[in-house]
Scaffold this motif. Structure first.
Motif, PDB file in Angstrom:
ATOM      1  N   PRO A   1       0.955  -1.271   0.215  1.00 62.58           N
ATOM      2  CA  PRO A   1       0.475   0.149   0.421  1.00 62.58           C
ATOM      3  C   PRO A   1       0.956   1.343   0.387  1.00 62.58           C
ATOM      4  O   PRO A   1       0.383   2.533  -0.544  1.00 62.58           O
TER       5      PRO A   1
ATOM      6  N   THR B   1      -7.284  -3.341  -2.401  1.00 61.06           N
ATOM      7  CA  THR B   1      -5.873  -3.521  -2.807  1.00 61.06           C
ATOM      8  C   THR B   1      -6.174  -5.044  -3.508  1.00 61.06           C
ATOM      9  O   THR B   1      -7.209  -4.783  -4.315  1.00 61.06           O
TER      10      THR B   1
ATOM     11  N   MET C   1      -2.488   3.685  -7.990  1.00 59.78           N
ATOM     12  CA  MET C   1      -2.327   2.656  -7.607  1.00 59.78           C
ATOM     13  C   MET C   1      -2.015   1.617  -8.708  1.00 59.78           C
ATOM     14  O   MET C   1      -0.460   0.337  -8.490  1.00 59.78           O
TER      15      MET C   1
ATOM     16  N   GLY D   1       1.461   0.649  -9.149  1.00 62.86           N
ATOM     17  CA  GLY D   1       1.613  -0.524  -8.753  1.00 62.86           C
ATOM     18  C   GLY D   1       1.879  -1.761 -10.211  1.00 62.86           C
ATOM     19  O   GLY D   1       2.155  -2.589  -9.700  1.00 62.86           O
TER      20      GLY D   1
ATOM     21  N   LYS E   1       2.219   0.937  -4.151  1.00 63.59           N
ATOM     22  CA  LYS E   1       2.159   0.413  -5.023  1.00 63.59           C
ATOM     23  C   LYS E   1       3.217  -0.080  -6.127  1.00 63.59           C
ATOM     24  O   LYS E   1       2.761  -0.786  -7.233  1.00 63.59           O
ATOM     25  N   ARG E   2       4.413  -0.447  -5.886  1.00 65.33           N
ATOM     26  CA  ARG E   2       5.166  -1.351  -6.434  1.00 65.33           C
ATOM     27  C   ARG E   2       5.384  -3.022  -6.176  1.00 65.33           C
ATOM     28  O   ARG E   2       5.638  -3.478  -7.189  1.00 65.33           O
TER      29      ARG E   2
END
Length: 366
Positions: free
Chosen positions: A21, A87, A174, A178, A24-25
């Motif tokens: 969180p 998520t 995100m 991400g 985001k990667r």
């Protein structure tokens, strides 16, 4: 969380991951071991959920909606986004077959959720779709290492409820930030660097070995050339042997002639002795002296002939010894040449294999 009112309709084992969180990667693993992941049907609320329990807490508690999408990002890894939980979940399976079964069940559950929503919106009576689905339990698979999350690509999913603009923007950010493809590319880049370094080191070692083999080959060639020259010298000596044999035969004939002359002289001496003892009349002084001189000359000639004969015999024996030594030396030289030729063949074969290995390394290099 209680699941007493819910019915498990499908279970499997997988490694569970959630998106970090903060960055985001990156993927965050839920544990070191595979966990049980199940589809549950809540008959009271008429909803489907994906649940995974780790210890005393729920690792996954995701309600399946018609707009969700389960994406296969590799042969053993899949993921979906849950906007309610804010998520992205990832599952790493032990085999491609388990991933396919989970994805097929996801489609069935999503279709059942869609039908349930339509029924509820129409206000009609809805029969439990959980019973319509084939309720079966898949035995947990043994713990097998799966593809890490760093090797997966992140794709977008849509949520069931229409998110607000702020939430949609946050979800898009995100998902865009991400993307773990960069991690995969970096890992592949470092792996390629390591592979290139190993190939370069192997190529340097192969070049050094090839240089050493070339030097050894040059030394072997020089030794072979020396042996060839020695063989040529021995062959020249062997060519001279017939001349020596002719000389030996001539010497033998000369010795025979000398022996014949010695015998003739011995006969003359014996005749002179018989004449000197057989006559009763005393010879005069001049004839006696002449006879004595002839006898002395005959004796000296016989002694000279014997000495010459002994010398010739010694020369003959020496020549025979030299001839035997030359033959033995020639045989040794031939054996050495044979061994050198065999060693040269082995070196050439090894050099050929080394060249083939270098060619394969060059072809395998990216």
């Amino acid at each position: 969380m209680s699941t007493a009112r819910e019915q498990p309709i499908f279970s499997t084992r997988a490694h569970v991951f959630q998106i970090d969180p903060t960055t985001k990667r990156n993927w965050i693993p839920a544990g070191k071991h595979a966990l049980t992941v199940s589809y549950f049907y809540d008959a009271t609320r008429n909803v489907y959920r994906i649940i995974s329990i780790g210890g005393a807490k729920a690792i996954i508690n995701s309600t399946v909606t018609p707009n969700m999408t389960f994406t296969k990002t590799s042969q053993k890894f899949g993921q979906w986004a849950d906007s309610r939980a804010n998520t992205v979940y990832g599952l790493g399976f032990a085999s491609e077959q388990q991933l396919t079964q989970f994805a097929e069940k996801f489609q069935e559950v999503k279709e059942a959720a869609r039908l349930a929503r339509e029924k509820s919106q129409d206000g009609g009576e809805f029969t439990s779709t959980g019973l319509a689905l084939a309720s079966h339990q898949v035995p947990p698979s043994p713990l097998v290492s799966t593809n890490g999350p760093g090797e997966e690509k992140l794709f977008r999913s849509q949520s069931a409820d229409t998110p607000g603009p702020t939430e949609r923007e946050r979800l898009k950010k995100m998902l865009s930030e991400g993307s773990v493809g960069e991690v995969q590319w970096e890992a592949e880049f470092f792996a390629l660097q390591d592979s290139n370094q190993r190939l370069a080191g192997a190529l340097r070692e192969a070049n050094a070995a090839a240089t050493q083999w070339r030097q050894q080959l040059e030394v072997q060639r020089a030794e072979a050339e020396l042996l060839r020259q020695r063989v040529a010298e021995l062959e020249a000596q062997v060519a001279v042997e017939p001349v020596r044999v002719v000389e030996k035969e001539a010497t033998s004939q000369s010795v025979e002639q000398l022996e014949a002359r010695v015998q003739t002289k011995d006969q003359e001496i014996q005749t002179l002795k018989n004449q000197s003892t057989g006559t009763r009349e005393a010879p005069d002084t001049a004839e006696r002296e002449e006879t004595q001189q002839q006898v002395q000359v005959g004796c000296r000639t016989s002694a000279d002939l014997e000495t010459r004969n002994a010398e010739l015999e010694q020369q003959l024996r020496a020549m025979e010894c030299n001839l035997e030594e030359a033959r033995a030396e020639r045989e040794r030289a031939r054996a050495e040449v044979g061994r050198a030729a065999q060693l040269l063949d082995v070196r050439l074969f090894e050099l050929s294999e080394l060249r083939e290995g270098l060619a394969r390394l060059a072809e395998a290099a990216p």
